[in-house]
Write an enzyme that holds these catalytic residues in place. Structure first.
Site, PDB file in Angstrom:
ATOM      1  N   CYS A 149      -5.681   4.807  -4.114  1.00 17.47           N
ATOM      2  CA  CYS A 149      -5.708   3.291  -3.756  1.00 17.47           C
ATOM      3  C   CYS A 149      -7.011   2.572  -4.596  1.00 17.47           C
ATOM      4  O   CYS A 149      -6.700   1.612  -5.180  1.00 17.47           O
ATOM      5  CB  CYS A 149      -6.098   3.179  -2.412  1.00 17.47           C
ATOM      6  SG  CYS A 149      -4.544   3.548  -1.207  1.00 17.47           S
ATOM      7  N   ASP A 194       0.865  -1.322   0.118  1.00 21.83           N
ATOM      8  CA  ASP A 194       0.085  -0.183   0.021  1.00 21.83           C
ATOM      9  C   ASP A 194       0.989   1.202  -0.031  1.00 21.83           C
ATOM     10  O   ASP A 194       1.331   1.493   1.077  1.00 21.83           O
ATOM     11  CB  ASP A 194      -0.907   0.171   1.188  1.00 21.83           C
ATOM     12  CG  ASP A 194      -2.134   0.619   0.985  1.00 21.83           C
ATOM     13  OD1 ASP A 194      -2.577   1.506  -0.045  1.00 21.83           O
ATOM     14  OD2 ASP A 194      -2.975   0.353   1.859  1.00 21.83           O
ATOM     15  N   ASP A 195       0.809   2.049  -1.224  1.00 21.15           N
ATOM     16  CA  ASP A 195       1.820   3.133  -1.440  1.00 21.15           C
ATOM     17  C   ASP A 195       3.286   2.895  -1.459  1.00 21.15           C
ATOM     18  O   ASP A 195       3.991   3.790  -1.054  1.00 21.15           O
ATOM     19  CB  ASP A 195       1.296   4.058   0.089  1.00 21.15           C
ATOM     20  CG  ASP A 195      -0.051   4.474   0.056  1.00 21.15           C
ATOM     21  OD1 ASP A 195      -0.876   4.030  -0.493  1.00 21.15           O
ATOM     22  OD2 ASP A 195      -0.265   5.683   0.649  1.00 21.15           O
ATOM     23  N   ASP A 254       0.316  -0.555  -5.385  1.00 25.84           N
ATOM     24  CA  ASP A 254      -0.819  -0.085  -5.682  1.00 25.84           C
ATOM     25  C   ASP A 254      -0.599   1.312  -6.371  1.00 25.84           C
ATOM     26  O   ASP A 254      -1.423   1.774  -7.158  1.00 25.84           O
ATOM     27  CB  ASP A 254      -2.067  -0.239  -4.782  1.00 25.84           C
ATOM     28  CG  ASP A 254      -1.773   0.717  -3.663  1.00 25.84           C
ATOM     29  OD1 ASP A 254      -0.878   1.403  -3.557  1.00 25.84           O
ATOM     30  OD2 ASP A 254      -2.705   0.684  -2.857  1.00 25.84           O
TER      31      ASP A 254
END
Length: 292
Positions: free
Chosen positions: A85, A46-47, A267
């Site tokens: 996201c 994530d990120d 992502d």
């Protein structure tokens, strides 16, 4: 290997699954018998942008991501459809741009894609796969995704990487003739990036400090406050890498390494200015590694 943004997701997520289902992606006779379908593990972070050792980052401590790259294929030019996201993940799972599946914004802001769009979970379940998810889906409506095993909530708990590995092991060890498709979504290195987030459950054992790193070259800001967040970001990346290593160890212990396809992807870019939520290179260019 180069790939345009227009064709990237369709050729990767849906294309790889299609090849696997057709039984055409066998690396060797030892890896799978004729016509056998591989297990599939789809890992998202994530990120996370290109902050990994195998992508040349001098501060990222990522031996397990680097190991995947060494043993598999590292894509140097990989892009997501958008640097936020839910829309990005909706593209990963459907092979469509957000303006096509209509997931224009974040799921927690009540955005959702159209119902009835084929998605990776449904396609593989229809093909006889056991499907499971650990961590963040962040795509709505969730009832469009048929999970046999659902550990998606709350997504932030995947910072407890030992628990993630234990849940993955339960799926690996299930006695079932059907292959599995497991999506593992690490919350790291998403914000918050505070002192408390440097080390969770004792992981990583040794943390990096602001005086040991430099700011991102694309960010260009190195105030003490920014450097503190960048250092925590790198510690979060190190933690998810340790967690990935735990999952790989559990897969090996279950005797399923040789017949499991692993896809590793971010992502979108890091949660800093000029990256996440922007159209700059650091926002949409991501790590993408495939190993079988």
């Amino acid at each position: 290997m180069q790939c345009t943004r227009r064709s990237f997701l369709t050729r990767s997520a849906v294309g790889l699954a299609g090849i696997a289902l057709a039984g055409q992606a066998r690396p060797s006779q030892a890896a799978a018998s004729e016509g056998a379908r591989p297990n599939i593990i789809f890992v998202t972070t994530d990120d996370q942008g290109l902050e990994a050792g195998c992508y040349g980052d001098p501060y990222a401590i990522t031996p397990n991501i680097d190991r995947l790259a060494e043993e598999g294929v590292l894509f140097e030019e990989a892009y997501v459809t958008t640097a936020t996201c839910s829309p990005s993940r909706s593209s990963m799972l459907t092979g469509l741009y957000p303006h096509q599946n209509e997931h224009w914004g974040l799921a927690n802001h009540h955005y959702s894609m159209r119902e009835g769009i084929p998605n990776l979970f449904g396609i593989l379940k229809d093909a006889g796969y056991r499907t499971g998810i650990i961590g963040k889906l962040h795509v709505m409506p969730q009832n469009e995704f048929p999970f046999d095993v659902n550990h998606s909530q709350p997504s932030t708990r995947t910072r407890q990487v030992r628990q993630v590995a234990e849940e993955a092991a339960e799926i690996f060890q299930t006695e079932d003739d059907a292959p599995f498709f497991l999506m593992i979504n690490y919350f790291d290195p998403h914000r918050p990036l505070t002192d408390e987030d440097n080390q969770i459950d004792g992981i990583p054992e040794t943390i990096q400090t602001p005086d040991e790193i430099s700011t991102f070259p694309w960010l260009g800001v190195d105030t003490p406050e920014v450097l503190a967040e960048v250092a925590t970001y790198y510690n979060c990346v190190q933690r998810l890498d340790i967690g990935l290593g735990m999952v790989l160890d559990e897969l090996e212990a279950a005797g399923k390494t040789e017949d499991t396809l692993i896809i590793f992807i971010g992502d979108h870019g890091a949660p800093f200015s000029r990256a996440k939520t922007t159209c700059y290179e650091a926002g949409v260019k991501i790590p993408f590694i495939v190993r079988w």
